[in-house]
Design a protein around this motif. Structure first.
Motif, PDB file in Angstrom:
ATOM      1  N   PRO A 120       0.770  -1.292  -0.103  1.00  0.00           N
ATOM      2  CA  PRO A 120      -0.175   0.057   0.059  1.00  0.00           C
ATOM      3  C   PRO A 120       0.937   1.175  -0.053  1.00  0.00           C
ATOM      4  O   PRO A 120       1.968   1.455   0.612  1.00  0.00           O
ATOM      5  CB  PRO A 120      -0.850  -0.281   1.385  1.00  0.00           C
ATOM      6  CG  PRO A 120      -1.021  -1.489   1.576  1.00  0.00           C
ATOM      7  CD  PRO A 120       0.527  -1.934   1.143  1.00  0.00           C
ATOM      8  N   GLY A 121       0.426   2.176  -0.664  1.00  0.00           N
ATOM      9  CA  GLY A 121       1.189   3.578  -0.671  1.00  0.00           C
ATOM     10  C   GLY A 121       2.354   3.680  -1.478  1.00  0.00           C
ATOM     11  O   GLY A 121       3.036   4.711  -1.285  1.00  0.00           O
ATOM     12  N   VAL A 122       2.758   2.521  -2.059  1.00  0.00           N
ATOM     13  CA  VAL A 122       3.990   2.794  -2.971  1.00  0.00           C
ATOM     14  C   VAL A 122       3.993   3.636  -4.142  1.00  0.00           C
ATOM     15  O   VAL A 122       2.875   3.974  -4.659  1.00  0.00           O
ATOM     16  CB  VAL A 122       4.694   1.449  -3.510  1.00  0.00           C
ATOM     17  CG1 VAL A 122       5.554   1.491  -4.698  1.00  0.00           C
ATOM     18  CG2 VAL A 122       4.820   0.605  -2.492  1.00  0.00           C
ATOM     19  N   CYS A 123       4.927   4.447  -3.989  1.00  0.00           N
ATOM     20  CA  CYS A 123       4.878   5.331  -5.582  1.00  0.00           C
ATOM     21  C   CYS A 123       6.250   5.250  -6.378  1.00  0.00           C
ATOM     22  O   CYS A 123       7.286   4.954  -5.647  1.00  0.00           O
ATOM     23  CB  CYS A 123       5.041   6.772  -4.705  1.00  0.00           C
ATOM     24  SG  CYS A 123       4.977   8.236  -6.294  1.00  0.00           S
ATOM     25  N   ILE A 124       5.932   5.058  -7.669  1.00  0.00           N
ATOM     26  CA  ILE A 124       7.078   4.836  -8.493  1.00  0.00           C
ATOM     27  C   ILE A 124       6.772   5.803  -9.725  1.00  0.00           C
ATOM     28  O   ILE A 124       5.798   5.902 -10.277  1.00  0.00           O
ATOM     29  CB  ILE A 124       6.780   3.366  -9.106  1.00  0.00           C
ATOM     30  CG1 ILE A 124       6.712   2.122  -8.215  1.00  0.00           C
ATOM     31  CG2 ILE A 124       7.716   3.059 -10.166  1.00  0.00           C
ATOM     32  CD1 ILE A 124       6.709   0.909  -8.678  1.00  0.00           C
ATOM     33  N   ALA A 125       7.795   6.522  -9.838  1.00  0.00           N
ATOM     34  CA  ALA A 125       7.834   7.804 -10.795  1.00  0.00           C
ATOM     35  C   ALA A 125       8.971   7.729 -11.750  1.00  0.00           C
ATOM     36  O   ALA A 125      10.380   7.582 -11.449  1.00  0.00           O
ATOM     37  CB  ALA A 125       7.751   9.052 -10.084  1.00  0.00           C
ATOM     38  N   GLY A 126       8.549   8.099 -13.081  1.00  0.00           N
ATOM     39  CA  GLY A 126       9.687   8.307 -13.968  1.00  0.00           C
ATOM     40  C   GLY A 126      10.181   9.757 -13.976  1.00  0.00           C
ATOM     41  O   GLY A 126       9.928  10.392 -12.987  1.00  0.00           O
ATOM     42  N   PRO A 127      10.736  10.402 -15.266  1.00  0.00           N
ATOM     43  CA  PRO A 127      10.745   9.901 -16.436  1.00  0.00           C
ATOM     44  C   PRO A 127      11.860   8.845 -16.768  1.00  0.00           C
ATOM     45  O   PRO A 127      11.822   8.284 -17.861  1.00  0.00           O
ATOM     46  CB  PRO A 127      10.771  11.122 -17.007  1.00  0.00           C
ATOM     47  CG  PRO A 127      11.638  12.026 -16.272  1.00  0.00           C
ATOM     48  CD  PRO A 127      11.165  11.708 -15.031  1.00  0.00           C
ATOM     49  N   GLY A 128      12.866   8.802 -15.724  1.00  0.00           N
ATOM     50  CA  GLY A 128      14.029   7.819 -16.135  1.00  0.00           C
ATOM     51  C   GLY A 128      13.209   6.465 -16.218  1.00  0.00           C
ATOM     52  O   GLY A 128      12.327   6.036 -15.259  1.00  0.00           O
ATOM     53  N   ASN A 129      13.746   5.203 -16.853  1.00  0.00           N
ATOM     54  CA  ASN A 129      13.257   4.019 -17.024  1.00  0.00           C
ATOM     55  C   ASN A 129      13.478   3.415 -15.821  1.00  0.00           C
ATOM     56  O   ASN A 129      14.465   3.492 -15.064  1.00  0.00           O
ATOM     57  CB  ASN A 129      13.867   3.585 -18.166  1.00  0.00           C
ATOM     58  CG  ASN A 129      13.583   3.824 -19.333  1.00  0.00           C
ATOM     59  OD1 ASN A 129      12.594   4.473 -19.598  1.00  0.00           O
ATOM     60  ND2 ASN A 129      14.219   3.630 -20.539  1.00  0.00           N
ATOM     61  N   ILE A 130      12.505   2.498 -15.473  1.00  0.00           N
ATOM     62  CA  ILE A 130      12.589   1.701 -14.196  1.00  0.00           C
ATOM     63  C   ILE A 130      12.283   0.506 -14.444  1.00  0.00           C
ATOM     64  O   ILE A 130      11.073  -0.048 -15.078  1.00  0.00           O
ATOM     65  CB  ILE A 130      11.481   2.366 -13.101  1.00  0.00           C
ATOM     66  CG1 ILE A 130      11.755   3.798 -12.936  1.00  0.00           C
ATOM     67  CG2 ILE A 130      11.533   1.540 -11.933  1.00  0.00           C
ATOM     68  CD1 ILE A 130      10.615   4.422 -11.787  1.00  0.00           C
ATOM     69  N   THR A 131      13.061  -0.647 -13.968  1.00  0.00           N
ATOM     70  CA  THR A 131      12.967  -2.054 -13.937  1.00  0.00           C
ATOM     71  C   THR A 131      12.736  -2.564 -12.574  1.00  0.00           C
ATOM     72  O   THR A 131      13.753  -2.325 -12.073  1.00  0.00           O
ATOM     73  CB  THR A 131      13.896  -2.622 -14.790  1.00  0.00           C
ATOM     74  OG1 THR A 131      13.943  -2.108 -16.102  1.00  0.00           O
ATOM     75  CG2 THR A 131      13.680  -4.090 -14.937  1.00  0.00           C
ATOM     76  N   ILE A 132      11.844  -3.528 -12.362  1.00  0.00           N
ATOM     77  CA  ILE A 132      11.741  -4.057 -11.172  1.00  0.00           C
ATOM     78  C   ILE A 132      11.533  -5.537 -11.591  1.00  0.00           C
ATOM     79  O   ILE A 132      10.628  -5.721 -12.607  1.00  0.00           O
ATOM     80  CB  ILE A 132      10.465  -3.827 -10.118  1.00  0.00           C
ATOM     81  CG1 ILE A 132      10.803  -2.254  -9.886  1.00  0.00           C
ATOM     82  CG2 ILE A 132      10.513  -4.480  -8.937  1.00  0.00           C
ATOM     83  CD1 ILE A 132       9.478  -1.765  -9.022  1.00  0.00           C
ATOM     84  N   GLY A 133      12.523  -6.391 -11.034  1.00  0.00           N
ATOM     85  CA  GLY A 133      12.633  -7.816 -11.379  1.00  0.00           C
ATOM     86  C   GLY A 133      11.425  -8.632 -11.018  1.00  0.00           C
ATOM     87  O   GLY A 133      10.336  -8.346 -10.521  1.00  0.00           O
ATOM     88  N   LYS A 134      11.429  -9.996 -11.011  1.00  0.00           N
ATOM     89  CA  LYS A 134      10.613 -10.990 -10.569  1.00  0.00           C
ATOM     90  C   LYS A 134      10.669 -11.118  -9.292  1.00  0.00           C
ATOM     91  O   LYS A 134      11.649 -11.116  -8.467  1.00  0.00           O
ATOM     92  CB  LYS A 134      10.886 -12.419 -11.443  1.00  0.00           C
ATOM     93  CG  LYS A 134      10.947 -12.176 -12.887  1.00  0.00           C
ATOM     94  CD  LYS A 134      11.542 -13.664 -13.336  1.00  0.00           C
ATOM     95  CE  LYS A 134      11.619 -13.644 -14.827  1.00  0.00           C
ATOM     96  NZ  LYS A 134      12.088 -14.998 -15.589  1.00  0.00           N
ATOM     97  N   ARG A 135       9.543 -11.671  -8.502  1.00  0.00           N
ATOM     98  CA  ARG A 135       9.459 -12.107  -7.296  1.00  0.00           C
ATOM     99  C   ARG A 135      10.005 -11.133  -6.381  1.00  0.00           C
ATOM    100  O   ARG A 135      10.194 -11.453  -5.095  1.00  0.00           O
ATOM    101  CB  ARG A 135       9.946 -13.504  -7.091  1.00  0.00           C
ATOM    102  CG  ARG A 135       9.498 -14.234  -7.772  1.00  0.00           C
ATOM    103  CD  ARG A 135      10.057 -15.717  -7.748  1.00  0.00           C
ATOM    104  NE  ARG A 135      11.534 -15.611  -8.070  1.00  0.00           N
ATOM    105  CZ  ARG A 135      12.144 -15.774  -9.295  1.00  0.00           C
ATOM    106  NH1 ARG A 135      11.455 -15.924 -10.187  1.00  0.00           N
ATOM    107  NH2 ARG A 135      13.550 -15.439  -9.463  1.00  0.00           N
ATOM    108  N   CYS A 136       9.868  -9.817  -6.527  1.00  0.00           N
ATOM    109  CA  CYS A 136      10.086  -8.573  -5.660  1.00  0.00           C
ATOM    110  C   CYS A 136       9.194  -8.219  -4.481  1.00  0.00           C
ATOM    111  O   CYS A 136       7.828  -8.444  -4.853  1.00  0.00           O
ATOM    112  CB  CYS A 136      10.608  -7.517  -6.321  1.00  0.00           C
ATOM    113  SG  CYS A 136      12.300  -7.529  -7.007  1.00  0.00           S
ATOM    114  N   LEU A 137       9.558  -7.951  -3.423  1.00  0.00           N
ATOM    115  CA  LEU A 137       8.526  -7.592  -2.267  1.00  0.00           C
ATOM    116  C   LEU A 137       8.779  -6.185  -2.007  1.00  0.00           C
ATOM    117  O   LEU A 137       9.895  -5.946  -1.376  1.00  0.00           O
ATOM    118  CB  LEU A 137       8.781  -8.487  -0.852  1.00  0.00           C
ATOM    119  CG  LEU A 137       8.267  -9.859  -1.272  1.00  0.00           C
ATOM    120  CD1 LEU A 137       8.752 -10.386   0.268  1.00  0.00           C
ATOM    121  CD2 LEU A 137       6.990 -10.074  -1.668  1.00  0.00           C
TER     122      LEU A 137
END
Length: 232
Positions: A120-137
């Motif tokens: 809950p409440g996570v914030c993810i913002a560009g404009p730079g590219n963002i990669t989050i991998g598999k099975r992350c918490l």
């Protein structure tokens, strides 16, 4: 007005109409199934067995691709932005808890890997590219910001300096603790753990445990020999 200029506006009208009509239908009255069916016409792709709860906001849906078995809960805002090169990709099995905000801004690619969980409440913002991998918490109230304001001129207001953008990579199998801040230009290596409240300003090696402001590695999850055996 040319057709190329009017098309994004027509897409936005269609997007607003469909999400307004169906976005608040309670899931208990089959609202999620109606959304799953009709949202296919506004997204880049929607996979099978997708669950979208009521009260989810979408902007720039044509840049958003949703894999199979994705769950998106109330209060989430996914913004694919207006730029034609934008892409927001949620891989199979991604789960996004309440009040998460993900925004592409301009000329941005955001990729969230298979079976990753956003609290809950996570914030993810560009404009730079963002990669989050598999099975992350990614725990609640974490901020992942792929941009930084320039401020070199003390006379000109910072607002007008513009921003820099390097991008962020969080590799597979990472656990990012409560209220962590990940800043632009950072790579967090595979299998790492970031302690609650940390501010990550530099790269974190794989299989590290890092804490503090700024985040520093305090130990490794296993010896290098054991890790090499496990991955051989």
């Amino acid at each position: 007005m040319s057709h190329n200029l009017s098309l994004p506006k027509l897409q936005r009208v269609k997007e607003v109409f469909i999400t307004t009509l169906l976005g608040e239908l309670p899931s208990i009255t089959l609202g999620s199934k109606w959304r799953n069916l009709f949202y296919r016409s506004i997204f880049s792709r929607v996979g099978s067995s997708v669950y979208i709860q009521e009260g989810v906001e979408f902007i720039g849906a044509s840049a958003i691709e949703i894999g199979n078995g994705v769950h998106i809960f109330k209060g989430v805002c996914l913004d694919g932005g207006k730029h034609q090169n934008n892409k927001l990709f949620l891989a199979d099995g991604v789960a996004i808890e309440r009040n998460v905000n993900i925004g592409c801004l301009e000329d941005t690619v955001i990729h969230i890997g298979q079976k990753t969980f956003l609290g809950p409440g996570v914030c993810i913002a560009g404009p730079g590219n963002i990669t989050i991998g598999k099975r992350c918490l990614i725990a609640a109230n974490t901020g992942i910001y792929a941009n930084n304001h320039k401020f070199s001129d003390p006379i000109e207001p910072i607002k007008y300096h513009g921003i820099s953008r390097k991008g962020i990579a969080i590799e597979d199998d990472c656990w990012i603790g409560h209220a962590v801040t990940v800043l632009d230009g950072v790579t967090i290596g595979k299998g790492s753990v970031i302690g609650a409240g940390a501010v990550v300003t530099e790269d974190i090696p794989p299989d590290s445990v890092a804490v503090g402001v700024p985040a520093r590695v305090i130990k490794y999850r296993a010896t290098k020999q054991l890790l090499q055996q496990a991955r051989s």
